[in-house]
Design a protein around this motif. Sequence first.
Motif, PDB file in Angstrom:
ATOM      1  N   HIS A   9       0.832  -1.203   0.000  1.00  0.00           N
ATOM      2  CA  HIS A   9       0.000   0.000   0.000  1.00  0.00           C
ATOM      3  C   HIS A   9       0.867   1.253   0.000  1.00  0.00           C
ATOM      4  O   HIS A   9       2.020   1.257   0.457  1.00  0.00           O
ATOM      5  N   ALA A  10       0.333   2.321  -0.527  1.00  0.00           N
ATOM      6  CA  ALA A  10       1.037   3.597  -0.567  1.00  0.00           C
ATOM      7  C   ALA A  10       1.222   4.149   0.854  1.00  0.00           C
ATOM      8  O   ALA A  10       0.655   3.622   1.823  1.00  0.00           O
ATOM      9  N   ARG A  35      -0.763  10.627  -3.840  1.00  0.00           N
ATOM     10  CA  ARG A  35      -0.077  10.859  -5.114  1.00  0.00           C
ATOM     11  C   ARG A  35       0.487   9.540  -5.658  1.00  0.00           C
ATOM     12  O   ARG A  35       0.435   9.284  -6.872  1.00  0.00           O
ATOM     13  N   GLN A  36       1.034   8.722  -4.765  1.00  0.00           N
ATOM     14  CA  GLN A  36       1.554   7.424  -5.195  1.00  0.00           C
ATOM     15  C   GLN A  36       0.442   6.551  -5.784  1.00  0.00           C
ATOM     16  O   GLN A  36       0.640   5.867  -6.798  1.00  0.00           O
ATOM     17  N   ALA A  37      -0.715   6.573  -5.149  1.00  0.00           N
ATOM     18  CA  ALA A  37      -1.846   5.776  -5.640  1.00  0.00           C
ATOM     19  C   ALA A  37      -2.281   6.243  -7.024  1.00  0.00           C
ATOM     20  O   ALA A  37      -2.549   5.421  -7.921  1.00  0.00           O
ATOM     21  N   GLU A  38      -2.343   7.551  -7.223  1.00  0.00           N
ATOM     22  CA  GLU A  38      -2.705   8.085  -8.538  1.00  0.00           C
ATOM     23  C   GLU A  38      -1.663   7.674  -9.582  1.00  0.00           C
ATOM     24  O   GLU A  38      -1.998   7.376 -10.735  1.00  0.00           O
ATOM     25  N   GLY A  39      -0.406   7.671  -9.184  1.00  0.00           N
ATOM     26  CA  GLY A  39       0.666   7.330 -10.108  1.00  0.00           C
ATOM     27  C   GLY A  39       0.651   5.886 -10.584  1.00  0.00           C
ATOM     28  O   GLY A  39       1.246   5.556 -11.622  1.00  0.00           O
ATOM     29  N   THR A  58      -8.112  -0.355   5.158  1.00  0.00           N
ATOM     30  CA  THR A  58      -8.523   0.824   4.396  1.00  0.00           C
ATOM     31  C   THR A  58      -7.403   1.360   3.521  1.00  0.00           C
ATOM     32  O   THR A  58      -7.632   1.774   2.375  1.00  0.00           O
ATOM     33  N   ARG A  59      -6.181   1.376   4.019  1.00  0.00           N
ATOM     34  CA  ARG A  59      -5.070   1.940   3.251  1.00  0.00           C
ATOM     35  C   ARG A  59      -4.800   1.167   1.963  1.00  0.00           C
ATOM     36  O   ARG A  59      -4.300   1.743   0.986  1.00  0.00           O
ATOM     37  N   CYS A  60      -5.146  -0.118   1.938  1.00  0.00           N
ATOM     38  CA  CYS A  60      -4.987  -0.892   0.707  1.00  0.00           C
ATOM     39  C   CYS A  60      -6.098  -0.558  -0.286  1.00  0.00           C
ATOM     40  O   CYS A  60      -5.851  -0.393  -1.491  1.00  0.00           O
ATOM     41  N   ALA A  61      -7.322  -0.436   0.204  1.00  0.00           N
ATOM     42  CA  ALA A  61      -8.435  -0.058  -0.674  1.00  0.00           C
ATOM     43  C   ALA A  61      -8.185   1.306  -1.297  1.00  0.00           C
ATOM     44  O   ALA A  61      -8.454   1.528  -2.495  1.00  0.00           O
ATOM     45  N   GLU A  62      -7.658   2.251  -0.498  1.00  0.00           N
ATOM     46  CA  GLU A  62      -7.379   3.587  -1.019  1.00  0.00           C
ATOM     47  C   GLU A  62      -6.244   3.562  -2.050  1.00  0.00           C
ATOM     48  O   GLU A  62      -6.243   4.345  -3.003  1.00  0.00           O
ATOM     49  N   THR A  63      -5.287   2.668  -1.862  1.00  0.00           N
ATOM     50  CA  THR A  63      -4.157   2.584  -2.790  1.00  0.00           C
ATOM     51  C   THR A  63      -4.601   2.139  -4.173  1.00  0.00           C
ATOM     52  O   THR A  63      -4.148   2.682  -5.187  1.00  0.00           O
ATOM     53  N   ASP A 179       9.199  -1.127   0.214  1.00  0.00           N
ATOM     54  CA  ASP A 179       8.793   0.240   0.541  1.00  0.00           C
ATOM     55  C   ASP A 179       7.323   0.487   0.211  1.00  0.00           C
ATOM     56  O   ASP A 179       6.738  -0.228  -0.620  1.00  0.00           O
ATOM     57  N   PRO A 180       6.708   1.496   0.818  1.00  0.00           N
ATOM     58  CA  PRO A 180       5.346   1.870   0.432  1.00  0.00           C
ATOM     59  C   PRO A 180       5.237   2.146  -1.062  1.00  0.00           C
ATOM     60  O   PRO A 180       6.107   2.806  -1.644  1.00  0.00           O
ATOM     61  N   ALA A 181       4.192   1.635  -1.669  1.00  0.00           N
ATOM     62  CA  ALA A 181       3.887   1.798  -3.102  1.00  0.00           C
ATOM     63  C   ALA A 181       4.881   1.099  -4.021  1.00  0.00           C
ATOM     64  O   ALA A 181       4.837   1.285  -5.233  1.00  0.00           O
TER      65      ALA A 181
END
Length: 231
Positions: A9-10, A35-39, A58-63, A179-181
Motif C-alpha cells: 500500500h502507498a 499521489r503514489q496511488a494516482e501514479g 482501508t489503506r490498501c483499498a485507497e491505494t 517500501d510503500p507503493a
Amino acid sequence: MATVVFLRHARSTANTSGVLAGRSAGVHLDESGRRQAEGLVERLVEVPLRSVVVSPMTRCAETVAPLVAARGLSPVVEDDLAEVDYGSWTGRAIKDLVGEPLWKVVQQHPSAAVFPGGEGLAAVQARAVAAVRAHDARVAAEFGDRAVWLLCSHGDVIKALLADALGQHLDSFQRIVVDPASVSVVRYTDTRPFVLRVNDSGRELGGVVPPEPGSGDAPAGDAVVGGATGR
C-alpha cells in the motif's frame, strides 16, 4: 500458473508517525500516499491486469482505488492478505518496542516470533502463501497462464511472500526491503516461482507481462540456461 504483482500500500499516516499501526482502524493514506496511488495508473498502463485482490485494511483499498476505477475492475477483498495481527504491540511507538525482548526475536529469528495477543510470523506466511496460490490458480484457470493479476497488501506480508518465492527460510525475510507503493513481481509455474522484480518504485512495468511463446523458449517452469535472452 499466472504472474502476480505484489503491491505494498502507498504511504499512510502511520508510516511517518513512528507507530506500529497493525490492524488499527482509521489509518488512511497521507498526501504523498495519495499521489503514489494516482501514479499507479500510469505505472501499470502496459500491464493487462485481470484481477485485483486487496487486504481488508482501508489503506490498501485507497491505494488501488484510482487503478481499479481506470480499469473498470472490482477489487476482491482477501482476509488472509491482511496486515499482521501484532496483538498488544498494535498502536505502540516503534522506539518503545525496540527494548522489548521479542524485538530481537523478530529481527533475528522471525519464524519463532509470536506477538503477544496476536499471531506468529510463520502463521502469517502460511496464510498469505495459501491465499496467493488459491487466487493465482483462479486467475490462471479463467484467463490462462499468461494472465497478470495484482494484490495489494502490507510490508511484512509481502516480505514473507517473497521469502517463500525465493526459497528462503522465513528467518531471512528481514533481509528483504519492501517500501510503500513499491512493486514486486512473481511468476508462478508448476515447477517453481520466478521472482522478476523486488521493491521496484520505477515507472515502467510493461516488462513483467509474459511474452508470447517463441520457438526457442524453455518450458514455462524451467530456468533459461545461460540467463534470459530478453525480447
